[in-house]
Design an enzyme around this catalytic site. Structure first.
Site, PDB file in Angstrom:
ATOM      1  N   ARG A 278      17.676  -2.197  48.504  1.00  0.00           N
ATOM      2  CA  ARG A 278      16.960  -1.470  49.554  1.00  0.00           C
ATOM      3  C   ARG A 278      17.960  -0.820  50.493  1.00  0.00           C
ATOM      4  O   ARG A 278      18.485  -1.452  51.403  1.00  0.00           O
ATOM      5  CB  ARG A 278      16.045  -2.436  50.322  1.00  0.00           C
ATOM      6  CG  ARG A 278      15.040  -1.767  51.257  1.00  0.00           C
ATOM      7  CD  ARG A 278      14.088  -2.772  51.865  1.00  0.00           C
ATOM      8  NE  ARG A 278      13.298  -3.467  50.867  1.00  0.00           N
ATOM      9  CZ  ARG A 278      12.183  -2.994  50.304  1.00  0.00           C
ATOM     10  NH1 ARG A 278      11.727  -1.819  50.693  1.00  0.00           N
ATOM     11  NH2 ARG A 278      11.538  -3.661  49.385  1.00  0.00           N
ATOM     12  N   SER A 353       7.558   4.015  40.378  1.00  0.00           N
ATOM     13  CA  SER A 353       6.188   4.003  40.852  1.00  0.00           C
ATOM     14  C   SER A 353       5.590   5.341  40.449  1.00  0.00           C
ATOM     15  O   SER A 353       6.105   6.387  40.825  1.00  0.00           O
ATOM     16  CB  SER A 353       6.186   3.838  42.374  1.00  0.00           C
ATOM     17  OG  SER A 353       4.887   3.578  42.838  1.00  0.00           O
ATOM     18  N   ARG A 392      18.718   1.372  41.656  1.00  0.00           N
ATOM     19  CA  ARG A 392      18.167   0.117  41.141  1.00  0.00           C
ATOM     20  C   ARG A 392      18.411  -0.007  39.639  1.00  0.00           C
ATOM     21  O   ARG A 392      18.552  -1.118  39.111  1.00  0.00           O
ATOM     22  CB  ARG A 392      16.669   0.025  41.454  1.00  0.00           C
ATOM     23  CG  ARG A 392      16.411  -0.242  42.929  1.00  0.00           C
ATOM     24  CD  ARG A 392      14.960  -0.534  43.227  1.00  0.00           C
ATOM     25  NE  ARG A 392      14.768  -0.752  44.664  1.00  0.00           N
ATOM     26  CZ  ARG A 392      13.604  -1.037  45.233  1.00  0.00           C
ATOM     27  NH1 ARG A 392      12.508  -1.139  44.494  1.00  0.00           N
ATOM     28  NH2 ARG A 392      13.516  -1.225  46.544  1.00  0.00           N
TER      29      ARG A 392
END
Length: 426
Positions: A278, A353, A392
């Site tokens: 993050r 996503s 990521r």
RNA sequence: GGAGAGGUGGCAGAGUGGUCGAAUGCGGCGGACUUGAAAUCCGUUGAGCCCCUCGGGGCUCCGGGGGUUCGAAUCCCUCCCUCUCCGCCA
């Protein structure tokens, strides 16, 4: 933005649907505003009509050489009345607009009801998490041992949630982005696009980051325009269609962009503070599709598949979950999250996503297509998905491909992008 | 950063205070002619919104915002954008 007609026709039903998403619509307040709007608009428009008619009459009379003074006297107060009505109307319209802009999208019927991520529905898994004969380390240990991830340097330059990548890790990061871009352009038909990383408020309003989520964005000071750093390339890519009317044979239209993303992470203090899961800044390869309304759910499956292909080729285990009503983003009607296996955390973590926003964003930005069946411009459906979050993904490669001695094997598909390098080591 | 020019319908391009949502051309669509096509001719062709007794009626939009006026594409202010020249720069 929701369809005004839908809301007008059955506010109670919309309110119930919004409740599932944790949004409470004050139906009485809305109906009061709407009734007032209706009244004011009729009143204003009839005053405008009167003004137009008398202006024309005065023009004719003047041309005919008649005395126009009586006509002028007759409309003496009309201007003030009209101005008052227009002011009041635009005020009420602004209030309605503000309300509309804050309403989240309605969930598709196939979306499971739920409060938070615990109610998400796993759809499928791919790959087996590897069995380690040693205790797997996390990417921070691995990356620092390689000399390629320097969180201290990131903190020195910019504070927490920034990282410096160097040498083979930096190259691996670049290889990942290149591989993703090549796959999506060559095999999935997306148009490669580089976009501005600073966008204006209209664009952010269009995709739904504004007005509600300003605190998640970085705003630019010392500039006379209100520019913000993009939180995702979805913003500029989707807004390419703003105010456009596309022809049916252009659809579906797909864009892919490799860009940095900037997020304030307000409200996530203390979460994922370790490592580069993050960050305030990260790279992402983003897919955006513009489709006909009747194709958007098929397109969502295709788009999600395009993201999955990347993980499959990288041979990284993952699972796909359908987000429940309470966990979905503001603009989404349906979202699949793809979660990659991270041995360092023994957990699946979000790496993509993919959402169908239906006409929600298109309505905000007036992105339309000409439907040959009606001949009329109609709203497009817009979709977006990460494919993938590069940072990521780097984490996932480091952790999944680690060896006992700290060596990282390079996934076969990336080796051509690494000059044939098969592994990197401390 | 300095100087200048300009932003009008899918495109080009007229329009400097009145019946202008806007001439004309191109493009698009429909039709006539043709065996078919081209050419030609005729017609048609922007978007959004409101009201409605579903017949229709009305409003808004000429880059954005504000102003002047009975009336603004046209005049004024302001912002944005584009182009040309100079300077600077990757």
């Amino acid at each position: 933005m929701l369809d005004a007609k839908t809301l007008r026709n059955d506010p109670q039903a919309v309110a119930e649907a919004l409740e599932a998403r944790g949004y409470t619509l004050d139906v009485d307040a809305y109906e009061g505003l709407e009734a007032r709007r209706r009244e004011l608009q009729s009143q204003t428009e009839s005053l405008q009509q009167k003004r137009n008619e008398s202006a024309k009459a005065i023009g004719k009379a003047k041309q005919a050489g008649e005395d126009i003074q009586p006509l002028l006297d007759a409309v003496a107060t009309l201007g003030d009345e009209l101005k008052a009505a227009e002011t009041e109307l635009s005020d009420i319209q602004q209030q309605l607009q503000d309300l509309y802009l804050e309403l989240p999208n309605l969930a598709h019927p196939s979306v499971p009801a739920g409060m938070d991520e615990n109610d998400n529905l796993e759809v499928r898994r791919w790959g087996e998490p590897r069995a380690f004969d040693f205790k797997p380390r996390d990417h921070v240990d691995l990356g620092e041992a390689l000399g390629g991830l320097d969180f201290a340097a990131g903190a020195k330059l910019s504070g927490s949630r920034f990282v410096v990548m160097q040498d083979q890790v930096a190259r691996l990061h670049r290889a990942l982005a290149q591989f993703m871009l090549d796959t999506h352009t060559r095999e999935h038909g997306y148009r490669e696009t580089y976009v501005p990383y600073l966008v204006d408020e209209t664009a952010l309003l269009g995709t739904g980051q504004l007005p509600k989520f300003a605190e998640d964005l970085f705003a630019i000071a010392n500039f006379d325009r209100n520019l913000h750093l993009i939180p995702t390339a979805e913003v500029p890519l989707t807004n390419l269609a703003a105010d456009a009317i596309l022809e049916a044979d252009q659809l579906p239209l797909g864009f892919v962009s490799h860009s940095p993303c900037f997020r304030s992470e307000a409200g996530s203090y203390g979460r994922d503070t370790r490592g580069m899961i993050r960050q305030h800044q990260f790279d992402k390869v983003e897919l955006v599709q513009l489709t006909r309304p009747d194709d958007s759910y098929d397109a969502l499956e295709r788009l999600t598949g395009h993201a999955e292909v990347i993980l499959q080729r990288l041979e990284l285990p993952y699972r796909v979950v359908t987000l429940c009503t309470g966990d979905m983003g503001f603009a989404a009607a349906k979202t699949y999250d793809i979660e990659v296996w991270l041995p360092g955390q023994s957990a699946y973590r979000e790496i993509s996503s993919c959402s169908n926003t239906e006409a929600f964003q298109a309505r905000r930005m007036q992105a339309r297509w000409r439907n040959p069946e009606t001949g009329k411009p109609e709203l497009l459906h817009t979709l977006n998905g990460s494919a993938l979050a590069v940072g990521r993904c780097l984490v996932a490669v480091l952790e999944n491909y680690q060896q006992a001695d700290g060596r990282i094997d390079i996934p076969a598909v990336l080796q051509p992008y690494m000059g044939g390098t098969e592994w990197i080591a401390p």
